[in-house]
Design an enzyme around this catalytic site. Structure first.
Site, short mmCIF file in Angstrom:
data_model
loop_
_atom_site.label_atom_id
_atom_site.label_comp_id
_atom_site.label_asym_id
_atom_site.label_seq_id
_atom_site.Cartn_x
_atom_site.Cartn_y
_atom_site.Cartn_z
N THR A 1 41.58 45.22 47.94
CA THR A 1 42.58 44.94 46.91
C THR A 1 43.87 44.42 47.52
OG1 THR A 1 41.64 46.61 45.44
CG2 THR A 1 43.91 45.96 45.04
N HIS B 1 28.09 49.41 35.21
CA HIS B 1 27.98 49.68 36.65
C HIS B 1 27.79 51.17 36.89
CE1 HIS B 1 30.67 46.09 36.26
NE2 HIS B 1 29.81 45.61 37.14
N GLY C 1 29.41 40.46 39.77
CA GLY C 1 28.32 41.08 40.49
C GLY C 1 26.98 40.78 39.86
N SER C 2 25.94 40.75 40.68
CA SER C 2 24.57 40.59 40.15
C SER C 2 24.10 41.94 39.61
CB SER C 2 23.65 40.08 41.24
OG SER C 2 24.04 38.79 41.67
N GLY C 3 22.92 41.94 39.00
CA GLY C 3 22.41 43.16 38.41
C GLY C 3 22.59 43.23 36.91
N HIS C 4 23.19 42.16 36.33
CA HIS C 4 23.43 42.12 34.88
C HIS C 4 22.59 41.04 34.20
CE1 HIS C 4 26.64 44.78 35.88
NE2 HIS C 4 27.32 43.85 36.52
N ASP D 1 54.00 55.47 49.25
CA ASP D 1 52.80 54.66 49.10
C ASP D 1 52.64 53.76 50.31
OD1 ASP D 1 50.61 53.42 47.35
OD2 ASP D 1 51.81 51.69 47.96
N LYS E 1 34.96 39.10 33.22
CA LYS E 1 35.06 40.41 32.59
C LYS E 1 36.17 41.20 33.27
CE LYS E 1 30.89 41.64 33.60
NZ LYS E 1 30.69 40.49 34.51
N ASP F 1 42.56 55.80 50.79
CA ASP F 1 41.28 55.90 51.48
C ASP F 1 41.39 55.69 52.98
OD1 ASP F 1 41.85 53.24 51.49
OD2 ASP F 1 40.18 52.65 50.20
#
Length: 592
Positions: free
Chosen positions: A465, A226, A56-59, A577, A107, A419
Site C-alpha cells: 500500500t 474473497h 484478482g482471478s477466481g471470479h 504511525d 470494484k 505488520d
C-alpha cells in the site's frame, strides 16, 4: 459442512494462465498478453470508447469473460484473489487506448483501486495531452457493509459491477462519447445494490486444506467474494422463500439508516434483477432462486422489467449466490430514461461471460507469446529544471540517507502499529532512488522525469500500500508540474512546486479515503502541502508536517495498517504511525 479442497489443475501457479489460454481458445476473437495476463479484443473499433476492467482471478467469468464486442475492450487479471500490479494494468491501457478515450472500471477493493489508479495516473503523467481522456470509476454495490463500517473504505464491489460493464459497454458500442459512457456507468453504479449469501467459504488452490467455517445448520449473509465474513449468520438455514425476503429487505430498505443506499420507493419501482451464482450452486437451485426472487420483488410492489440469471461473478466454487437489484430511473433528476437503460441492457454483446457462445470455429490453444513488457517510455513530458539542480539532487540524496538511517526506528514502530515491514519498504525505496540518481535518471535538470522515475521506483521496488500511495503521489506530482504551469516556465519555481503539490494531494485523495486526522502518512503530507500553499514558507510547512506526524501517537486509527491493531495497545505504547514518520523523515532531510 466441508470445504472442497481438491481441484482440477496442472499446478496452482499455472492455473490462471492456463484458464486464460483456454478462454482464448474458445473465442479466437480474443488475444492474450501472456506476460501481463491481459485479455483483449484482437481487433476493435478504435473510434469508440474503450472499457477496461480487472482484478484478482477466481471470479470467473469476471473479468476476462466479459471482453468482447459490445462489452469490455480488455481485462487485466491478477493471481487468485490478488490485484494485478500497475505495470500489468498500464499494459492493458496501452493495448486499448485511443483518441476517443478509455474508462477504467474497478470494484472497490484497496488493491484494485490503488494499482489500477496508479496505472491510470502513470498513463496521464506520460501522456498529459490525453489525461482528460482516461476516466476512472470505482463500483461499490455491497449493501452488507454498513455506512458506519464503510465510512472510510466504502462498500465492496460485487456482481452489480457486471451490470455496469454491460450497460456502459453497449453505449460505447453504439458510439457514445467518453462523457456519455462514463455518466451512464456512474449512474448504474450508484443505483444498484447487491447482497451475497453462502453455505460455506471456498478453498484457494495451492493453500492448505480448509476447515469448515459454518456448521451444517448455518448460513452466512453478507459474504464478499474473497472469503470475507458476512454481517450475520442464521441457524437453522431458513426456507428459500423466507431467506429471499430477508435479502431483498437488505437491498431495498429505506428505513435502515445504516443500509439504505438506493432511493427505492416501494410500490411502483421498476427494477432489473440479477441472480448470480457464486460458483458452487447447481442450476437446479438457481432456477428456484430466480422464481423466489422475482416473486419477492413483485410482492414488494416492484415491476421486474428484466431477470438475468447465471454465473457472472464467482468466488471460485463458493456454495452461495448473490442478488443484485438495479433501480431503473423514474424520469426525474436528469437521469437516463428507463427505456434507454433497458435497450442498452438488451443489446447482445459478443462476450462469452454474458450467455455467449462463439459464432466462429474454436481456435487452437495459443502458443503465441506477446513481446515482453519494456520499460515505459517517457512520453511527451515537459522538461523542467530545478532552480538549483545541484541543491535539488543533494536534497534527494539526504532524504534517502535519512530513510535508510531511520529504518530500525520505523521498523520498531511498525512492529507495534502494523505488520513490521514499513521501515524495510522505505529503505528499499530509498536505496533504489539512490541507484536511479547514480544512473542519471533522477536529476535536477529534469524534475518531471525525476518524479516519474521516483514513482516507478515506489511501484516496483517498494510495493504494498505504501508503494502504491507514494507512486500515485509522485505520478500526480509529475502531472501537476506540467499542467499547472500556464506560463510555460522552464524552471520549477516555489509557486509551481506549491500548486503542483496541492494538485498531487488532490489526486491522491481520489484513491484513498484516509483524511487527517487518520493516523496514516496523509496526516503529515496534508499538513505540509496545506501549510506550504497557505503560508508559502517551506520551513513552516516542514514543521507542520513534523508536528502532524508526532501527533499520530495520540490518534485513533481510522485507516491504514493501524486500523487492524487493538486500540488499547496503541494508546499504551504511544507510538507514532510509521508511515507518517517516514514522511516526516523525508521532509526534515529536505530542510537540512
Amino acid at each position: 459442512m466441508s470445504v472442497q479442497s481438491k481441484h482440477f489443475l496442472n499446478t496452482p501457479e499455472s492455473l490462471v494462465l492456463d484458464s486464460l489460454q483456454g478462454l482464448c481458445t474458445q473465442n479466437p476473437q480474443l488475444s492474450l498478453d501472456t506476460q501481463d495476463k491481459v485479455v483483449y479484443l484482437s481487433s476493435r473499433d478504435r473510434s469508440k470508447v474503450a472499457l477496461i476492467c480487472g482484478g484478482g482471478s477466481g471470479h470467473e467469468p469476471a473479468h476476462a469473460g466479459f471482453v468482447g464486442k459490445g462489452m469490455l475492450s480488455a481485462a487485466v487479471c491478477g493471481n487468485i484473489f490478488a490485484s494485478p500490479n500497475p505495470a500489468q494494468v498500464k499494459r492493458g491501457i496501452d493495448l486499448v487506448e485511443n483518441d476517443k478515450g478509455v474508462i477504467i472500471i474497478v470494484k472497490n477493493y484497496t488493491g484494485d483501486v490503488l494499482n489500477f489508479g496508479l496505472a491510470k495516473e502513470q498513463y496521464a503523467a506520460q501522456h498529459p495531452d490525453k489525461a482528460d481522456r482516461a476516466k476512472f470509476l470505482i463500483v461499490g454495490d455491497d449493501v452488507a457493509v454498513s455506512k458506519s463500517q464503510g465510512k472510510i473504505v466504502g462498500r465492496r464491489g460485487l456482481a452489480g459491477t457486471v451490470l455496469v460493464y454491460k450497460i456502459a459497454g453497449a453505449l460505447a458500442e453504439r458510439g457514445g462519447s467518453l462523457d456519455e459512457v462514463y455518466n451512464v456507468a456512474e449512474w448504474v453504479s450508484q443505483n444498484v445494490g447487491t447482497i451475497g449469501v453462502g453455505l460455506e467459504h471456498c478453498h484457494v488452490p495451492g493453500t492448505a486444506a480448509g476447515e469448515s467455517h459454518l456448521s451444517g445448520s448455518e448460513i452466512e449473509i453478507g459474504m464478499g467474494i474473497h472469503n470475507e465474513p458476512g454481517n450475520r449468520r442464521l441457524s437453522p438455514v431458513p426456507p428459500l422463500n423466507e431467506l429471499i425476503k430477508q435479502l431483498l429487505e437488505n437491498v431495498m430498505s429505506t428505513s435502515d439508516s445504516e443500509r439504505s443506499f438506493i432511493p427505492f420507493k416501494g410500490k411502483g419501482d421498476k427494477v432489473v434483477l440479477l441472480v448470480n451464482n457464486l460458483g458452487g450452486v447447481s442450476e437446479l437451485e438457481v432456477g428456484g432462486l430466480v422464481r423466489e426472487a422475482t416473486k419477492g420483488l413483485q410482492e414488494r410492489g416492484a415491476t421486474v422489467e428484466r431477470v438475468i440469471a447465471g454465473t457472472f461473478m464467482t468466488s471460485l466454487n463458493m456454495p452461495g449466490f448473490s442478488l443484485s437489484v438495479l433501480l431503473l430511473p423514474d424520469g426525474h433528476g436528469g437521469a437516463p430514461s428507463a427505456s434507454d437503460i433497458l435497450k442498452l441492457l438488451d443489446d447482445v454483446p459478443d462476450a462469452p461471460g454474458w450467455k455467449w457462445t462463439s459464432r466462429s470455429t474454436p481456435g487452437q490453444p495459443t502458443q503465441k507469446q506477446t513481446a515482453a513488457r519494456t520499460q515505459a517510455a517517457a512520453g511527451h513530458t515537459t522538461k523542467l529544471k530545478a532552480e538549483d539542480p545541484k541543491a535539488f539532487i543533494e536534497a534527494v540524496k539526504r532524504a534517502c540517507a535519512a530513510l535508510i538511517k531511520e529504518e530500525p526506528e520505523i521498523t520498531r514502530m511498525d512492529n507495534i502499529a502494523g505488520d513490521g515491514d514499513c521501515g524495510l519498504t522505505l529503505k528499499d525505496g530509498a536505496q533504489s532512488v539512490l541507484r536511479e540518481v547514480e544512473a542519471g535518471r533522477i536529476s535536477g535538470d529534469d524534475v518531471v522525469g525525476s518524479m516519474i522515475a521516483i514513482s516507478r521506483v515506489a511501484e516496483e521496488q517498494m510495493g504494498g500500500t505504501s508503494g502504491a500511495l507514494y507512486s500515485i503521489f509522485f505520478s500526480a506530482l509529475a502531472q501537476g508540474l506540467q499542467l499547472t504551469n500556464p506560463n510555460r516556465a522552464t524552471e520549477v519555481s516555489a509557486s509551481l512546486w506549491s500548486s503542483s503539490l496541492s494538485s498531487a494531494l488532490a489526486k491522491l485523495y481520489t484513491y484513498t479515503r484516509a483524511r487527517p486526522p487518520s493516523r496514516t502518512l496523509v496526516d503529515p503530507l496534508d499538513a505540509f502541502v496545506t501549510t506550504l500553499s497557505g503560508q508559502k514558507n517551506f520551513a513552516s510547512a516542514v514543521k507542520a508536517a513534523a508536528d502532524a506526524a508526532l501527533h499520530t501517537r495520540d490518534l485513533e486509527a481510522k485507516a491504514g495498517r493501524s486500523a487492524y491493531v487493538e486500540g488499547d495497545r496503541l494508546k499504551t505504547e504511544r507510538v507514532a504511525d510509521p508511515g507518517a514518520w517516514g514522511v516526516r523523515t523525508i521532509l526534515n532531510a529536505f530542510l537540512a
